[in-house]
Motif scaffolding. Sequence first.
Motif, PDB file in Angstrom:
ATOM      1  N   TYR A 108      -6.792   3.784  -6.027  1.00 25.47           N
ATOM      2  CA  TYR A 108      -6.651   4.991  -4.971  1.00 25.47           C
ATOM      3  C   TYR A 108      -8.035   5.043  -4.479  1.00 25.47           C
ATOM      4  CZ  TYR A 108      -6.174  10.033  -3.952  1.00 25.47           C
ATOM      5  OH  TYR A 108      -6.021  11.314  -3.500  1.00 25.47           O
ATOM      6  N   ARG A 109      -7.965   5.320  -3.128  1.00 23.36           N
ATOM      7  CA  ARG A 109      -9.273   5.778  -2.565  1.00 23.36           C
ATOM      8  C   ARG A 109      -8.940   6.841  -1.532  1.00 23.36           C
ATOM      9  NH1 ARG A 109     -13.604   2.015  -1.783  1.00 23.36           N
ATOM     10  NH2 ARG A 109     -14.583   3.683  -0.853  1.00 23.36           N
ATOM     11  N   PRO A 110     -10.011   7.942  -1.438  1.00 23.25           N
ATOM     12  CA  PRO A 110      -9.701   9.176  -0.693  1.00 23.25           C
ATOM     13  C   PRO A 110      -9.885   8.498   0.887  1.00 23.25           C
ATOM     14  CG  PRO A 110     -11.208   9.862  -2.342  1.00 23.25           C
ATOM     15  CD  PRO A 110     -10.833   8.143  -2.417  1.00 23.25           C
ATOM     16  N   GLY A 163     -11.675   9.686  -7.175  1.00 25.06           N
ATOM     17  CA  GLY A 163     -11.607  10.723  -6.030  1.00 25.06           C
ATOM     18  C   GLY A 163     -10.134  11.300  -6.045  1.00 25.06           C
ATOM     19  N   SER A 164      -9.379  10.963  -7.159  1.00 22.79           N
ATOM     20  CA  SER A 164      -7.974  11.409  -7.044  1.00 22.79           C
ATOM     21  C   SER A 164      -8.096  12.841  -7.793  1.00 22.79           C
ATOM     22  CB  SER A 164      -6.863  10.478  -7.773  1.00 22.79           C
ATOM     23  OG  SER A 164      -7.454  10.588  -9.025  1.00 22.79           O
ATOM     24  N   ALA A 192      -5.197  10.171   1.356  1.00 20.05           N
ATOM     25  CA  ALA A 192      -5.751   8.892   0.656  1.00 20.05           C
ATOM     26  C   ALA A 192      -5.058   7.593   0.769  1.00 20.05           C
ATOM     27  CB  ALA A 192      -5.459   9.236  -0.997  1.00 20.05           C
ATOM     28  N   LYS A 193      -5.135   6.577   0.104  1.00 23.91           N
ATOM     29  CA  LYS A 193      -4.569   5.303   0.167  1.00 23.91           C
ATOM     30  C   LYS A 193      -4.556   4.798  -1.075  1.00 23.91           C
ATOM     31  CE  LYS A 193      -3.395   1.604   3.278  1.00 23.91           C
ATOM     32  NZ  LYS A 193      -3.618   0.914   4.553  1.00 23.91           N
ATOM     33  N   VAL A 194      -3.369   4.109  -1.666  1.00 22.47           N
ATOM     34  CA  VAL A 194      -3.459   3.183  -2.841  1.00 22.47           C
ATOM     35  C   VAL A 194      -3.165   1.848  -2.233  1.00 22.47           C
ATOM     36  CG1 VAL A 194      -2.312   2.846  -4.799  1.00 22.47           C
ATOM     37  CG2 VAL A 194      -2.576   5.083  -4.159  1.00 22.47           C
ATOM     38  N   ASP A 195      -4.125   0.914  -2.612  1.00 22.63           N
ATOM     39  CA  ASP A 195      -3.851  -0.500  -2.180  1.00 22.63           C
ATOM     40  C   ASP A 195      -3.024  -1.095  -2.969  1.00 22.63           C
ATOM     41  OD1 ASP A 195      -5.321  -1.185  -4.546  1.00 22.63           O
ATOM     42  OD2 ASP A 195      -7.351  -1.272  -3.475  1.00 22.63           O
ATOM     43  N   GLY A 196      -2.996  -2.614  -2.775  1.00 24.16           N
ATOM     44  CA  GLY A 196      -1.969  -3.542  -3.475  1.00 24.16           C
ATOM     45  C   GLY A 196      -2.528  -3.650  -4.944  1.00 24.16           C
ATOM     46  N   SER A 245       1.021  -1.265  -0.068  1.00 27.56           N
ATOM     47  CA  SER A 245      -0.120  -0.145  -0.003  1.00 27.56           C
ATOM     48  C   SER A 245       0.866   1.256   0.193  1.00 27.56           C
ATOM     49  CB  SER A 245      -0.838   0.111   1.331  1.00 27.56           C
ATOM     50  OG  SER A 245      -0.283   0.099   2.422  1.00 27.56           O
ATOM     51  N   ALA A 246       0.351   2.339  -0.453  1.00 28.63           N
ATOM     52  CA  ALA A 246       0.809   3.471  -0.290  1.00 28.63           C
ATOM     53  C   ALA A 246      -0.155   4.584   0.427  1.00 28.63           C
ATOM     54  CB  ALA A 246       1.239   4.214  -1.570  1.00 28.63           C
ATOM     55  N   THR A 247       0.207   5.022   1.536  1.00 32.74           N
ATOM     56  CA  THR A 247      -0.704   6.140   2.487  1.00 32.74           C
ATOM     57  C   THR A 247       0.026   7.623   2.255  1.00 32.74           C
ATOM     58  OG1 THR A 247      -0.921   4.345   4.099  1.00 32.74           O
ATOM     59  CG2 THR A 247      -1.334   6.582   4.773  1.00 32.74           C
ATOM     60  N   VAL A 248      -1.119   8.303   1.862  1.00 30.50           N
ATOM     61  CA  VAL A 248      -0.772   9.582   1.261  1.00 30.50           C
ATOM     62  C   VAL A 248      -1.313  10.454   2.680  1.00 30.50           C
ATOM     63  CG1 VAL A 248      -0.993  11.415  -0.387  1.00 30.50           C
ATOM     64  CG2 VAL A 248      -1.115   8.876  -1.144  1.00 30.50           C
ATOM     65  N   LEU A 249      -0.200  11.323   2.978  1.00 34.78           N
ATOM     66  CA  LEU A 249      -0.561  12.300   4.158  1.00 34.78           C
ATOM     67  C   LEU A 249      -0.610  13.794   3.488  1.00 34.78           C
ATOM     68  CD1 LEU A 249       1.604  11.063   7.065  1.00 34.78           C
ATOM     69  CD2 LEU A 249      -0.732  10.173   6.364  1.00 34.78           C
TER      70      LEU A 249
END
Length: 614
Positions: A149-151, A556-557, A141-145, A103-107
Amino acid sequence: MGADREGGVRRKPGRAVAYAACGAVLLAGCASMPDSGDLRDVESTPRQDTGVRVFAMPPAEDAEPGEIMQGFLEALTSDDPQYDTARKYLTADAARTWRPEQSATVLANGPSAVPAQPSGGGREAVDTSSLTYVLTGSMVAKVDGEQAYRPAAGSYSKKVHLTKDGKSGQWRIDTLPQGVVMGKSDFQRNYTSVNKYYFASTTTVGATGQPVAVADPVFVRSTVDPMTQMVRSVLSGPTRWLEPVVRSSFPTGTALQKGASGLTPDDQNRLTVPLNSKASRAGSAKCREMATQLLFTLRSLTPTLESVELQGPGGHRLCDLTEERAESAAWHASAQRPEYLYFLDGKHHLVRLPTGSAGTGAVPVPGPLGEAEKELQSVAVSRDERTVAGIGADGKALYVTSLASGGSLGEAVVGSQGATPTDRLTTPSWDARGDLWVADRDPRHPKLYVLEQGVGKPVEVSIPDLPGRIRDVRVAADGVRVALVVEKDDKQQSLLIGRIERDDRSGARPAVLELRSAAPDLEQVTAMSWAGDSRLVVVGLEQGGVHQMRYVQVDGSTLDGPAPAALSGVKAIAASEDERVPLVAYSEDGIVRLPSGAQWQKVDKDGTAPVYPG
């Protein structure tokens, strides 16, 4: 981490460096490089500097815990393909079990890293070989495996534990969360959104039953072999959200041949894709569909790509496909150029204007809605531009008729008993298979209807998770996604995207499932239109802000590139999936359009309700 990171860990020189040089093999762009002085820490790498590449630095000898944390977090934002440098900040066991691709967690502003406070308040001995940091921030947001992308919202808080090796005396991270974390600007520099393509399970077009291409947007690391990443992503299948309504033509188990990487087009803009033996099971027709999926996908990443060749083991050619043949192999919304722009004139009658015309001389459409005296509130024209659906001026009735001279209007096919025009029927909308969608906004009996081929009996659509009342509806051309403006508590109007599921064989009524926000930061959406295979143009109000017009993705990106030129008093917006066609709006100046590279131009000062086919 650039300028994103703040808090307990502060920058010191020597952790991540950026190189930029004209013509260097490593770089895609060109930037200046100082010819004297030391390499310096990269404080910020703006997104527009596409020639900048960020390279991580390994941990220095005898680095302190704070330096280990700083170096590791910066290594997460580098162009290191397998995060090999980041793993050097970990113990051997942690490096083996860490999965950065998970995953990639976006802050919002990157993670702050501060030492955790000891759990006890007494005088117990302090462990000088162990230290815990807490990573905190505000989630975006978070980008999963699956690269979807999901807000996201709320606070982020994760612990990272460091230990000091008893023999070497070096600090290393031995416990950390899976995936990667970074600030928004670093995410925008490192990742890019790409549409991968599949085919609608229940939608075909034309007498030959052409499959309909459906875009499935994902995010990939933009400087880490993106073309190979995208081929693997297509072969792995659609994202979970889209999977129930699409299919892939690749046989189960199809993958790139072992060791395949660095896929790039040759000097003829032709890409060769080496596949394993599973791909050989596909017949010639399926092979063309496979190549079509890849060509549509990779052209959204590399627009100059002209053809794709699929090869099996030993270099055996399975099939090849050019751009021209791909457009005939599958129906692709963004490749369908509308013939006309339609709108209502000052008398509320339907008129049209050729999309390729720079003029403003609209003429009445053929058929009863252009020739009769029936006043209209809104219209929708079918994708083939042969049929039109119109809502009467009072919003009570939906009529469907031919765009041909000599026809009759006939009886209304849907009616509403709402008390006011704004509580009655929405603007209708057509999908590519010829079905017509419309919502009744009557607060006593709110409903969403679909009419098969625009003439069938209205069927009520199930929406089990609808959080309010539908105020506007636009179905995607592919017929498997729908955009809804939903009003909650008579106040907030949100833009939601739903997946359309229907089983033509069982006769079960269609359903719109798993609604998700496409514009989470807009609290009032007042107008919207599809403007690409996975893109919409939206007019709305930010919290505490002013009305604005922008492009949004269905996931939602935030999209690259500038927003449309500012325009005040926008009441309706019309766009085509073909992005070459001008944006059109109904504003305080009447009907206006926005040609590429120009400013808004007046078309008709008395016109209202502009639409392109769809």
